[in-house]
Design an enzyme around this catalytic site. Structure first.
Site, PDB file in Angstrom:
ATOM      1  N   ASN A 120      -2.863   8.848  -6.173  1.00 36.55           N
ATOM      2  CA  ASN A 120      -3.965   8.103  -7.259  1.00 36.55           C
ATOM      3  C   ASN A 120      -5.098   7.305  -6.299  1.00 36.55           C
ATOM      4  O   ASN A 120      -6.187   7.474  -6.802  1.00 36.55           O
ATOM      5  CB  ASN A 120      -3.350   7.506  -8.401  1.00 36.55           C
ATOM      6  CG  ASN A 120      -2.363   6.470  -7.696  1.00 36.55           C
ATOM      7  OD1 ASN A 120      -1.907   6.344  -6.575  1.00 36.55           O
ATOM      8  ND2 ASN A 120      -2.497   5.395  -8.782  1.00 36.55           N
ATOM      9  N   GLU A 152       5.919  -1.098  -3.223  1.00 32.20           N
ATOM     10  CA  GLU A 152       4.908  -1.401  -4.403  1.00 32.20           C
ATOM     11  C   GLU A 152       5.045  -0.331  -5.533  1.00 32.20           C
ATOM     12  O   GLU A 152       4.598   0.736  -5.396  1.00 32.20           O
ATOM     13  CB  GLU A 152       3.442  -1.253  -3.837  1.00 32.20           C
ATOM     14  CG  GLU A 152       2.316  -1.795  -4.915  1.00 32.20           C
ATOM     15  CD  GLU A 152       1.850  -0.774  -5.832  1.00 32.20           C
ATOM     16  OE1 GLU A 152       2.065  -0.893  -6.830  1.00 32.20           O
ATOM     17  OE2 GLU A 152       0.909  -0.304  -5.424  1.00 32.20           O
ATOM     18  N   CYS A 206      -1.541   2.180 -11.197  1.00 31.02           N
ATOM     19  CA  CYS A 206      -0.310   1.425 -11.419  1.00 31.02           C
ATOM     20  C   CYS A 206      -0.646   0.133 -12.121  1.00 31.02           C
ATOM     21  O   CYS A 206       0.249  -0.545 -12.675  1.00 31.02           O
ATOM     22  CB  CYS A 206       0.312   1.337 -10.222  1.00 31.02           C
ATOM     23  SG  CYS A 206      -0.714   0.523  -8.849  1.00 31.02           S
TER      24      CYS A 206
END
Length: 484
Positions: free
Chosen positions: A155, A253, A287
């Site tokens: 992304n 993460e 995210c």
């Protein structure tokens, strides 16, 4: 193909050499058009081992360089990224689908990490501690962890590499990255910038292999001392288990489920703009994007009305067109999840005010989905409990600050949260009460190279960015010195 006259054919970058012409290749497809963007080689375990060997050999010399010398290499790499911004942004949009204006912004964001850590590496300090007696001196020094392996997501195919690469190199570590198969061409362009900056062979490596082959190989290696990963919580948990055998230093993460709260004293225009900025960047495929909105009843109708107007203005299309706001979803799996979330919400009583439909009539069509506003959302809807990863914004009415915070914290995730209020006392209390690693107060775009990025609970371990971001790449050594 946009600016490319023909599909790109790029290779793995291992120990200072471009490799893989002898390997089978896979296609990289533009999700907006289903056209071929380029090809990359399918690497093997042998290629991963070669990258580890090269990184290990390079580490012996790279760690000896002064922080100033390493910074000089990073400054040159930063300059190359800036010089090649348009070219890299074009490739990024073609393989990822995000609008070109966002891709340009991402390249600049990616470059900012290199610039920041070129300087931050000079501020890695030890300390001297008073000893108990005249014949002892106590020193604490910081040293690089060693060879670092990184797994990055599709992304943000540029920024998620440099956010790991820059602090690793600044700390004196060497680096191996496995980018995703959806967006490997951007990664290869970043490797080209590293090579053009003169970074010594083996210091930076990129290898494309199946996920399992890469993770299993680096996890077994005693040479690889650190693993850093950005992706799903499910995969992060698996990597954490695998790392136990060699006791690797690990940074994760992971997934998010970001709430956004609008209190009844908020500036509505600011709250709407913040919601748009947070929710619809990269078609909602981030995210930290706002996944569920909680609005107090006193301001609910006004907020929904103005948000409806803004969402309706967003244009969907090929990211290479300058006026496009929303590009395609990355693939069929992502598209199907968004469809499922919207259908579930409607079945459970949500009302679609804007959008609500995909643009696919068959799986051969590009996976576009309309920017969608849902009202009357409830806690039992998938879009309120799972990360949608798409351009869907569900809004739920709440009555009190306490209710909003309770609902916001009712999740196993804790990456990012947002809230809007003009009252300092009220805002301070809510900021402290939200159980998240990143909190935006009257602000929908908090990411910055100079600030720590990371989550609580099942959203990960460690921080990237800021002064905190270099610490995971350093070991602390205590020297107890006896003197006469």
């Amino acid at each position: 193909m946009g600016a490319n006259e023909r599909p790109l054919h790029l290779l793995n970058y291992i120990n200072g050499e471009w490799q893989g012409d002898n390997l089978e290749t896979f296609d990289v497809i533009n999700p907006a058009t289903n056209e071929l963007v380029g090809t990359m080689p399918n690497g093997t375990e042998k290629d991963v081992l070669a990258a580890i060997e090269g990184a290990d050999a390079a580490f012996k010399e790279w760690k000896k360089l002064s922080a100033e010398e390493r910074a000089a290499y990073l400054e040159k790499m930063y300059a190359r990224l800036i010089e090649r911004k348009e070219e890299i942004a074009q490739v990024l949009t073609e393989e990822n689908g995000k609008p070109l204006k966002e891709a340009r912004g991402e390249v600049l964001y990616a470059a900012s990490f290199i610039k920041w850590y070129a300087e931050e590496g000079k501020r890695v300090y030890g300390r001297t501690i008073p000893s108990k007696g005249e014949g002892q001196r106590i020193q604490v020094i910081k040293q690089p962890v060693g060879v670092v392996a990184a797994i990055t997501p599709w992304n943000f195919p540029a920024a998620m590499i440099t956010r790991k690469l820059a602090p690793a190199l600044a700390a004196g570590c060497t680096f191996i990255v496995k980018p995703p198969k959806e967006t490997p061409l951007t990664a290869a362009k970043i490797m080209e910038c590293a090579e053009e900056a003169g970074i010594p062979r083996g210091v930076v490596n990129m290898v494309l292999t199946p996920n399992e082959a890469f993770s299993e190989t680096v996890q077994k290696s005693k040479v690889v001392r650190k693993l850093t990963f950005t992706g799903s919580t499910e995969v992060g948990k698996l990597l954490m288990k695998q790392s136990a055998d060699t006791m690797k230093n690990i940074s994760l993460e992971l997934g998010g489920q970001a709430p956004l709260i609008v209190l009844d004293d908020a500036d509505v225009e600011t709250a709407v703009e913040g919601t748009i900025a947070s929710k619809f960047r990269n078609a909602g495929q981030t995210c930290i994007c706002a996944n569920r909105i909680y609005v107090q009843s006193g301001i609910y109708d006004e907020f929904v009305g103005k948000l409806k107007e803004k969402v309706a203005e967003l244009k969907v299309g090929n990211g290479l067109e300058e006026d496009v706001d929303i590009g395609p979803l990355i693939n069929q799996k992502g598209y199907d999840k968004v469809v499922r979330h919207v259908e579930d919400a409607v079945a459970k009583g949500a009302e679609v005010l804007v959008g609500g439909k995909g643009h696919q009539t068959s799986e051969q069509d590009a996976p576009f989905f309309e920017p969608t506003l849902l009202i009357n959302a409830k806690e039992n809807m998938l879009c309120m409990t799972e990360e949608t990863f798409g351009p869907v914004v569900p809004v739920q009415k709440v009555e009190s600050d306490e209710e909003a915070v309770r609902l916001a914290n009712d999740t196993p995730f804790g990456l990012a949260a947002y809230y809007f209020t003009e009252n300092m006392s009220r805002g301070t209390k809510i900021g402290e009460a939200l159980d998240y690693g990143i909190v935006g107060w009257n602000h929908g775009a908090p990411s910055a190279a100079q600030a720590p990025f990371g989550g609580t609970k099942q959203s990960g371990l460690g921080r990237e960015g800021g002064a905190e971001g270099i610490e995971p790449f350093l070991e602390t050594k205590y020297l107890s010195i006896g003197i006469k």
